[in-house]
Design an enzyme around this catalytic site. Structure first.
Site, PDB file in Angstrom:
ATOM      1  N   TYR A 115       0.873  -1.257   0.014  1.00 32.20           N
ATOM      2  CA  TYR A 115      -0.164   0.146   0.021  1.00 32.20           C
ATOM      3  C   TYR A 115       0.930   1.179   0.088  1.00 32.20           C
ATOM      4  O   TYR A 115       1.857   1.243   0.753  1.00 32.20           O
ATOM      5  CB  TYR A 115      -1.079   0.046   1.221  1.00 32.20           C
ATOM      6  CG  TYR A 115      -1.832   1.262   1.260  1.00 32.20           C
ATOM      7  CD1 TYR A 115      -2.773   1.401   0.069  1.00 32.20           C
ATOM      8  CD2 TYR A 115      -1.917   2.018   2.381  1.00 32.20           C
ATOM      9  CE1 TYR A 115      -3.543   2.707   0.043  1.00 32.20           C
ATOM     10  CE2 TYR A 115      -2.624   3.130   2.398  1.00 32.20           C
ATOM     11  CZ  TYR A 115      -3.543   3.324   1.261  1.00 32.20           C
ATOM     12  OH  TYR A 115      -4.309   4.577   0.895  1.00 32.20           O
ATOM     13  N   TYR A 136      -2.565   4.353   9.231  1.00 31.61           N
ATOM     14  CA  TYR A 136      -1.981   3.210   8.847  1.00 31.61           C
ATOM     15  C   TYR A 136      -0.817   2.368   9.701  1.00 31.61           C
ATOM     16  O   TYR A 136      -0.481   1.453   9.666  1.00 31.61           O
ATOM     17  CB  TYR A 136      -1.592   3.199   7.399  1.00 31.61           C
ATOM     18  CG  TYR A 136      -1.373   2.129   6.415  1.00 31.61           C
ATOM     19  CD1 TYR A 136      -2.649   1.668   5.861  1.00 31.61           C
ATOM     20  CD2 TYR A 136      -0.347   1.555   6.072  1.00 31.61           C
ATOM     21  CE1 TYR A 136      -2.763   0.302   5.251  1.00 31.61           C
ATOM     22  CE2 TYR A 136      -0.121   0.219   5.425  1.00 31.61           C
ATOM     23  CZ  TYR A 136      -1.404  -0.129   5.114  1.00 31.61           C
ATOM     24  OH  TYR A 136      -1.420  -1.347   4.122  1.00 31.61           O
TER      25      TYR A 136
HETATM   26  P1  NAI Z   1      -7.289 -10.263   4.216  1.00 34.50           P
HETATM   27  O1  NAI Z   1      -7.499 -10.123   5.587  1.00 34.50           O
HETATM   28  O2  NAI Z   1      -8.322 -10.973   3.408  1.00 34.50           O
HETATM   29  O3  NAI Z   1      -5.875 -10.997   3.970  1.00 34.50           O
HETATM   30  C1  NAI Z   1      -4.748 -11.111   4.748  1.00 34.50           C
HETATM   31  C2  NAI Z   1      -4.331 -12.747   4.959  1.00 34.50           C
HETATM   32  O4  NAI Z   1      -3.058 -12.468   5.791  1.00 34.50           O
HETATM   33  C3  NAI Z   1      -5.381 -13.342   5.795  1.00 34.50           C
HETATM   34  O5  NAI Z   1      -5.754 -14.340   4.803  1.00 34.50           O
HETATM   35  C4  NAI Z   1      -4.490 -13.681   6.942  1.00 34.50           C
HETATM   36  O6  NAI Z   1      -4.808 -15.056   7.404  1.00 34.50           O
HETATM   37  C5  NAI Z   1      -3.060 -13.694   6.434  1.00 34.50           C
HETATM   38  N1  NAI Z   1      -2.108 -14.168   7.381  1.00 34.50           N
HETATM   39  C6  NAI Z   1      -2.014 -13.255   8.433  1.00 34.50           C
HETATM   40  N2  NAI Z   1      -1.065 -13.837   9.310  1.00 34.50           N
HETATM   41  C7  NAI Z   1      -0.540 -14.743   8.673  1.00 34.50           C
HETATM   42  C8  NAI Z   1       0.584 -15.578   9.046  1.00 34.50           C
HETATM   43  N3  NAI Z   1       1.494 -15.565   9.880  1.00 34.50           N
HETATM   44  N4  NAI Z   1       1.039 -16.576   8.005  1.00 34.50           N
HETATM   45  C9  NAI Z   1       0.218 -16.720   6.706  1.00 34.50           C
HETATM   46  N5  NAI Z   1      -0.927 -15.781   6.575  1.00 34.50           N
HETATM   47  C10 NAI Z   1      -1.386 -14.851   7.540  1.00 34.50           C
HETATM   48  O7  NAI Z   1      -7.116  -8.981   3.613  1.00 34.50           O
HETATM   49  P2  NAI Z   1      -6.601  -8.267   2.092  1.00 34.50           P
HETATM   50  O8  NAI Z   1      -6.786  -6.903   2.215  1.00 34.50           O
HETATM   51  O9  NAI Z   1      -7.058  -9.198   1.054  1.00 34.50           O
HETATM   52  O10 NAI Z   1      -4.878  -8.604   2.426  1.00 34.50           O
HETATM   53  C11 NAI Z   1      -3.821  -9.016   1.318  1.00 34.50           C
HETATM   54  C12 NAI Z   1      -2.804  -7.971   1.109  1.00 34.50           C
HETATM   55  O11 NAI Z   1      -3.331  -6.770   0.410  1.00 34.50           O
HETATM   56  C13 NAI Z   1      -2.075  -7.618   2.542  1.00 34.50           C
HETATM   57  O12 NAI Z   1      -0.772  -7.644   2.424  1.00 34.50           O
HETATM   58  C14 NAI Z   1      -2.888  -6.082   2.759  1.00 34.50           C
HETATM   59  O13 NAI Z   1      -1.769  -5.340   3.540  1.00 34.50           O
HETATM   60  C15 NAI Z   1      -2.595  -5.813   0.990  1.00 34.50           C
HETATM   61  N6  NAI Z   1      -3.342  -4.532   0.485  1.00 34.50           N
HETATM   62  C16 NAI Z   1      -4.627  -4.659   1.191  1.00 34.50           C
HETATM   63  C17 NAI Z   1      -5.433  -3.276   1.014  1.00 34.50           C
HETATM   64  C18 NAI Z   1      -6.645  -3.140   1.449  1.00 34.50           C
HETATM   65  O14 NAI Z   1      -7.209  -1.963   1.761  1.00 34.50           O
HETATM   66  N7  NAI Z   1      -7.256  -4.228   1.831  1.00 34.50           N
HETATM   67  C19 NAI Z   1      -4.825  -2.242   0.465  1.00 34.50           C
HETATM   68  C20 NAI Z   1      -3.363  -2.797  -0.262  1.00 34.50           C
HETATM   69  C21 NAI Z   1      -2.747  -3.704   0.074  1.00 34.50           C
END
Ligand code: NAI
EC number: 1.3.1.9
Length: 270
Positions: free
Chosen positions: A150, A160
Site C-alpha cells: 500500500y 496506517y
Molecule cells: P485479508 O484479511 O483477506 O488477507 C490477509 C491475509 O493474511 C489473511 O488471509 C490472513 O490469514 C493472512 N495471514 C495473517 N497472518 C499470517 C501468517 N502468520 N501466515 C500466513 N498468513 C497470514 O485482507 P487483504 O486486504 O486481502 O490483504 C491481502 C494483502 O493486500 C495484504 O498484504 C494487505 O496489506 C494488502 N493490501 C490491502 C489493501 C486493503 O485496503 N485491503 C490495500 C493495499 C494492500
C-alpha cells in the site's frame, strides 16, 4: 472474460481468508485462466476462514503454513511441487497484519513486541518465502512472484500506523531479492500497490470508510477493486510481462499521481 493466459502454469497462493480477500479473487481468476495452485494460510486462519469452499471451487489443495515459520514454508514448497507435479511458475504473497493496529496502539505508542510480530508477518515473511523458494530451486525460469502493498510506504496516512513501515520493508525486499532471483533463476519479483479495498485486513485500519471514500474521490478512475487487482496479478503471472521486475507497481486508479481532484476541492470551496 478468460484468455487462457495461465494455461499450464502452477503456483502457490497465500492469504485467501474469505470471499472478500484479494487472494480469494486472484485464485478464482487464475483458475479461470487455466492455472493450477496450492492454497495456503496460517493454521488459525484455516480454522476461522472458508478456504475449503475456495479449494473445492478451484480444484486445489490446501496446505497450512504460518508464513513466519521457515519450517512450515519448506514443507509447503516441497509438498506443493509434489502435488502440482513440478516446479512453480507463480507465487502470490497477500499477507498483512499489525498487532499494534489490532490492539489500538498509536504509532507514537508502539509496543515493540507487537511491532516485531507484525513486521515478521507482514514484511519479513516475504523474504522468508523468497529465500525458501530460491534455496529449494522451486521456481521455473520466467516465473513470477508478487506481493501486495500500500502507498503508505511512500506517503503518510496516519492511521496506517506501523503497517506503513512494514510495507516499505516489503517493497525493499522485492527489489533486493528481485535482483538475485533475476540473475540466478530468471524469476521476476514485484509488488502491487493496491487501492484501499474492503477486506478483513483493510477494514482493520481506523477510519477505513473515510479513507476508502477519499481515495475514490481522489482517483480519476476510481478505486481499483479486489477483482481488478486479481486481473492485474494475472497479467504479471502471464508471459506477457516477462521483463517487468523489481518494481512497485501502483494499481490505484491514478490516486498516487493526483495532487487534488475536483470532487475533493469542492468540499473546501466557499
Ligand atoms: P485479508 O484479511 O483477506 O488477507 C490477509 C491475509 O493474511 C489473511 O488471509 C490472513 O490469514 C493472512 N495471514 C495473517 N497472518 C499470517 C501468517 N502468520 N501466515 C500466513 N498468513 C497470514 O485482507 P487483504 O486486504 O486481502 O490483504 C491481502 C494483502 O493486500 C495484504 O498484504 C494487505 O496489506 C494488502 N493490501 C490491502 C489493501 C486493503 O485496503 N485491503 C490495500 C493495499 C494492500
Amino acid at each position: 472474460m478468460a484468455y487462457n493466459l495461465l494455461k499450464g502454469k502452477k503456483g502457490i497462493i497465500f492469504g485467501a481468508l474469505d470471499e472478500n480477500s484479494i487472494a480469494w479473487k486472484t485464485a478464482e481468476r487464475i483458475h479461470e485462466e487455466g492455472g493450477t495452485f496450492v492454497l495456503t494460510n496460517a493454521p488459525i486462519a484455516l480454522r476461522m476462514g472458508q478456504i475449503d469452499e475456495l479449494a473445492k471451487k478451484t480444484d486445489s489443495e490446501v496446505i497450512p503454513a504460518d508464513a513466519t515459520s521457515e519450517e512450515d514454508l519448506e514443507n509447503l514448497v516441497a509438498k506443493s511441487t509434489e502435488i502440482l507435479g513440478g516446479k512453480l511458475d507463480f507465487v502470490l504473497h497477500a499477507i498483512g497484519m499489525s498487532v499494534n493496529v489490532r490492539k489500538g496502539r498509536a504509532y507514537t505508542d508502539e509496543k515493540y513486541d507487537f511491532t516485531t510480530k507484525g513486521w515478521d508477518i507482514s514484511a519479513l515473511s516475504f523474504h522468508k518465502v523468497l529465500q525458501t523458494l530460491h534455496k529449494a530451486d522451486a521456481m521455473n525460469e520466467w516465473g513470477s512472484i508478487v506481493a501486495l502493498t500500500y502507498m503508505a510506504a511512500q506517503r503518510v496516512f496516519p492511521d496506517y500506523n506501523d503497517m506503513a513501515d512494514n510495507k516499505a520493508y516489503l517493497e525493499s525486499v522485492a527489489r533486493s531479492f528481485g535482483y538475485f532471483f533475476g540473475k540466478d533463476k530468471k524469476v521476476r519479483v514485484n509488488t502491487i500497490s493496491q487501492s484501499p479495498t474492503a477486506t478483513t485486513a483493510g477494514q482493520g485500519v481506523k477510519g477505513f470508510d473515510g479513507f476508502i471514500n477519499y481515495a475514490e474521490k481522489m482517483s480519476p478512475l476510481g478505486n481499483a477493486t479486489a477483482l481488478e487487482c486479481a486481473d492485474y496479478t494475472v497479467t504479471l503471472f502471464s508471459d506477457l510481462t516477462k521483463k517487468v521486475t523489481m518494481q512497485n507497481l501502483f494499481h490505484d486508479g491514478g490516486f498516487s499521481n493526483t495532487g487534488v481532484s475536483q470532487e475533493v476541492m469542492e468540499q473546501f470551496a466557499k
